[in-house]
Scaffold this motif. Structure first.
Motif, mmCIF file in Angstrom:
data_model
loop_
_atom_site.group_PDB
_atom_site.id
_atom_site.type_symbol
_atom_site.label_atom_id
_atom_site.label_comp_id
_atom_site.label_asym_id
_atom_site.label_seq_id
_atom_site.Cartn_x
_atom_site.Cartn_y
_atom_site.Cartn_z
ATOM 1 N N TRP A 1 -5.495 -18.607 10.078
ATOM 2 C CA TRP A 1 -4.969 -17.296 10.133
ATOM 3 C C TRP A 1 -4.135 -17.017 11.745
ATOM 4 O O TRP A 1 -4.094 -15.963 11.954
ATOM 5 C CB TRP A 1 -5.321 -16.387 9.769
ATOM 6 N N TRP A 2 -5.033 -17.998 12.569
ATOM 7 C CA TRP A 2 -5.322 -17.501 13.897
ATOM 8 C C TRP A 2 -4.044 -18.050 15.088
ATOM 9 O O TRP A 2 -3.858 -17.907 15.828
ATOM 10 C CB TRP A 2 -6.360 -17.789 14.894
ATOM 11 N N PHE A 3 -2.979 -18.765 13.783
ATOM 12 C CA PHE A 3 -2.357 -19.568 14.881
ATOM 13 C C PHE A 3 -0.934 -19.225 15.386
ATOM 14 O O PHE A 3 -1.101 -18.866 16.552
ATOM 15 C CB PHE A 3 -1.569 -20.915 13.843
ATOM 16 N N VAL A 4 -1.350 -17.362 14.948
ATOM 17 C CA VAL A 4 0.524 -17.065 15.442
ATOM 18 C C VAL A 4 -0.481 -16.281 16.838
ATOM 19 O O VAL A 4 0.576 -15.606 17.956
ATOM 20 C CB VAL A 4 0.325 -15.869 14.358
ATOM 21 N N LEU A 5 -1.704 -15.813 16.472
ATOM 22 C CA LEU A 5 -3.024 -15.351 17.870
ATOM 23 C C LEU A 5 -2.647 -16.313 18.766
ATOM 24 O O LEU A 5 -2.030 -15.692 19.876
ATOM 25 C CB LEU A 5 -3.855 -14.846 17.330
ATOM 26 N N LEU A 6 -3.225 -17.172 18.279
ATOM 27 C CA LEU A 6 -3.318 -17.919 19.987
ATOM 28 C C LEU A 6 -1.478 -18.711 20.194
ATOM 29 O O LEU A 6 -1.467 -18.579 21.363
ATOM 30 C CB LEU A 6 -3.759 -19.632 19.035
ATOM 31 N N MET A 7 -0.215 -18.731 19.942
ATOM 32 C CA MET A 7 0.839 -17.896 20.254
ATOM 33 C C MET A 7 1.473 -17.470 21.311
ATOM 34 O O MET A 7 2.677 -17.186 21.357
ATOM 35 C CB MET A 7 1.948 -18.908 19.587
ATOM 36 N N LEU A 8 0.157 -16.292 21.090
ATOM 37 C CA LEU A 8 0.887 -14.854 21.486
ATOM 38 C C LEU A 8 1.164 -14.910 23.148
ATOM 39 O O LEU A 8 1.964 -14.314 23.587
ATOM 40 C CB LEU A 8 -0.197 -13.675 21.612
ATOM 41 N N PRO A 9 0.575 -16.424 23.888
ATOM 42 C CA PRO A 9 1.154 -16.041 25.447
ATOM 43 C C PRO A 9 2.851 -16.535 25.339
ATOM 44 O O PRO A 9 3.226 -15.829 26.222
ATOM 45 C CB PRO A 9 -0.128 -16.546 25.882
ATOM 46 N N ALA A 10 2.892 -17.596 24.384
ATOM 47 C CA ALA A 10 3.855 -17.721 24.710
ATOM 48 C C ALA A 10 4.894 -16.945 24.549
ATOM 49 O O ALA A 10 6.359 -16.685 25.127
ATOM 50 C CB ALA A 10 4.356 -19.253 23.609
ATOM 51 N N THR A 11 4.551 -16.156 23.062
ATOM 52 C CA THR A 11 5.584 -15.817 23.196
ATOM 53 C C THR A 11 6.379 -14.133 23.845
ATOM 54 O O THR A 11 7.135 -13.991 24.362
ATOM 55 C CB THR A 11 5.019 -14.343 21.733
ATOM 56 N N ALA A 12 5.046 -13.470 24.577
ATOM 57 C CA ALA A 12 5.439 -13.122 25.302
ATOM 58 C C ALA A 12 5.714 -13.581 26.868
ATOM 59 O O ALA A 12 6.969 -13.193 27.077
ATOM 60 C CB ALA A 12 3.755 -12.631 26.176
ATOM 61 N N LEU A 13 5.863 -14.363 26.817
ATOM 62 C CA LEU A 13 6.689 -15.511 28.801
ATOM 63 C C LEU A 13 8.472 -15.414 27.518
ATOM 64 O O LEU A 13 9.269 -15.739 28.199
ATOM 65 C CB LEU A 13 5.855 -16.514 28.285
ATOM 66 N N ARG A 14 8.127 -15.517 26.331
ATOM 67 C CA ARG A 14 9.585 -16.266 25.599
ATOM 68 C C ARG A 14 10.489 -14.243 25.873
ATOM 69 O O ARG A 14 11.379 -14.326 26.536
ATOM 70 C CB ARG A 14 9.979 -16.197 24.953
ATOM 71 N N ALA A 15 9.433 -13.983 26.125
ATOM 72 C CA ALA A 15 9.881 -12.124 25.566
ATOM 73 C C ALA A 15 10.547 -11.797 27.340
ATOM 74 O O ALA A 15 11.763 -11.043 27.849
ATOM 75 C CB ALA A 15 9.087 -10.949 25.561
ATOM 76 N N ARG A 16 9.355 -12.265 28.762
ATOM 77 C CA ARG A 16 10.575 -11.752 29.926
ATOM 78 C C ARG A 16 10.928 -13.019 29.869
ATOM 79 O O ARG A 16 11.872 -12.206 30.870
ATOM 80 C CB ARG A 16 8.873 -12.740 30.470
ATOM 81 N N GLN A 17 11.445 -13.725 29.172
ATOM 82 C CA GLN A 17 12.273 -14.720 29.530
ATOM 83 C C GLN A 17 13.981 -13.574 29.755
ATOM 84 O O GLN A 17 15.139 -13.787 30.053
ATOM 85 C CB GLN A 17 12.585 -15.803 29.304
#
Length: 324
Positions: A267-283
């Motif tokens: 259940w926590w996997f999506v939360l763990l990946m949030l830093p990568a998600t944020a950096l993707r948005a920055r990209q």
């Protein structure tokens, strides 16, 4: 007389070192991101098993060596085709100051086409031998893993050479499949199976090459259109390409979110990946709001590497039983 020769180094040695650098650039050895999938296979197999053996470690090492050789063959053949059809001359020539022609030894004149072809086929042969060796050494031989590895080997050599698969509209799909296969096949050879969670990680890993690939294609659209290479960027409008890449960015997040919500991933996997998600948005903002596509492309490498670190952590946590 160069400084090196003046310092007492023979000309043949200097030329030899220069030639080695040219071959390293032809094989794109500095782009190691494709090889990071082995860490996902390793940690997924290592921690739950509790008894990871030297034989399994050897299989992964030999598979990785073969993977490096095969991908060097693939990118070298891609350079040969790009040089022959003129797209690399357009994308890395003097009219495109954002791309360094040193990264393309054929364009720079550091290697000839026959030299590049000999290098590519030697790498392909070495890769085939190494992958066959990994399969022979493996404790498990699932048919799906052997067939998938064989298919990837064949398709990689036809990616932009021979059948020129990437010239027929399959480039983006291939990049995701390439990354995914490089995770699930070595895992299958050392464990005999695969899990839904590993498949989620494999697809997300494949998004790494895809997402710095589509930004490269955005920069190279003029050259690709000129030679009829049908990347999405070359086929659609500038706005359509921006929408396409935005959709890919959202899809990447949704893969992890749906996997967590459905129980395929913790259940926590999506939360763990949030830093990568944020950096993707920055990209995306860097590339399509600020208009700096090449900086956005470089950010894509950072996203991919961060994602691998986070997924590796997830495997360690799951494998050690530290998560509920």
């Amino acid at each position: 007389m160069t400084d090196s020769i003046a310092a007492g180094r023979p000309a043949a040695t200097v030329q030899g070192h220069s030639r080695l650098r040219a071959y390293a650039r032809l094989g794109k050895l500095d782009v190691y991101d494709y090889y990071l999938g082995i860490f996902l296979a390793l940690t997924a197999a290592l921690f739950p098993a509790g008894a990871f053996t030297a034989r399994q470690a050897l299989v992964l090492a030999v598979f990785l060596a073969g993977e490096v050789a095969i991908l060097m063959a693939m990118v070298a053949l891609d350079d040969v085709t790009g040089f022959r059809d003129g797209s690399d001359l357009a994308n890395y020539g003097p009219d495109n100051p954002l791309r360094s022609k040193a990264r393309k030894p054929l364009v720079a004149g550091a290697l000839t086409v026959p030299q590049a072809l000999r290098f590519a086929w030697a790498c392909a042969a070495a890769g085939a031998v190494l992958w066959a060796g990994a399969a022979a050494l493996a404790p498990h031989h699932p048919l799906w893993a052997l067939v998938t590895a064989g298919a990837l080997f064949a398709v990689s050599l036809q990616y932009s050479y021979g059948l020129k698969i990437s010239y027929h509209g399959f480039q983006e799909v291939f990049l995701v499949a390439l990354g995914a296969v490089l995770v699930i096949v070595p895992y299958g050879l050392v464990t005999g199976g695969f899990s839904g969670f590993l498949m989620v990680q494999a697809v997300l890993f494949g998004f790494g090459p895809l997402m710095f690939g589509v930004y490269s294609n955005t920069n190279d659209v003029a050259g690709d259109r000129a030679v009829g290479r049908p990347t999405v960027a070359a086929l659609v409008s500038e706005r359509g390409n921006a929408v396409f890449i935005a959709a890919l960015s959202v899809a990447e997040f949704l893969i992890g979110a749906v996997a967590s919500a459905s129980g395929v991933a913790p259940w926590w996997f999506v939360l763990l990946m949030l830093p990568a998600t944020a950096l993707r948005a920055r990209q995306y903002l860097t590339g399509f709001v600020r208009g700096d596509i090449m900086t956005a492309r470089r950010t894509g490498f950072a996203v991919h590497r961060l994602s691998v670190v986070l997924m590796t952590v997830a495997n360690v946590v799951v494998g050690t039983g530290a998560a509920a």
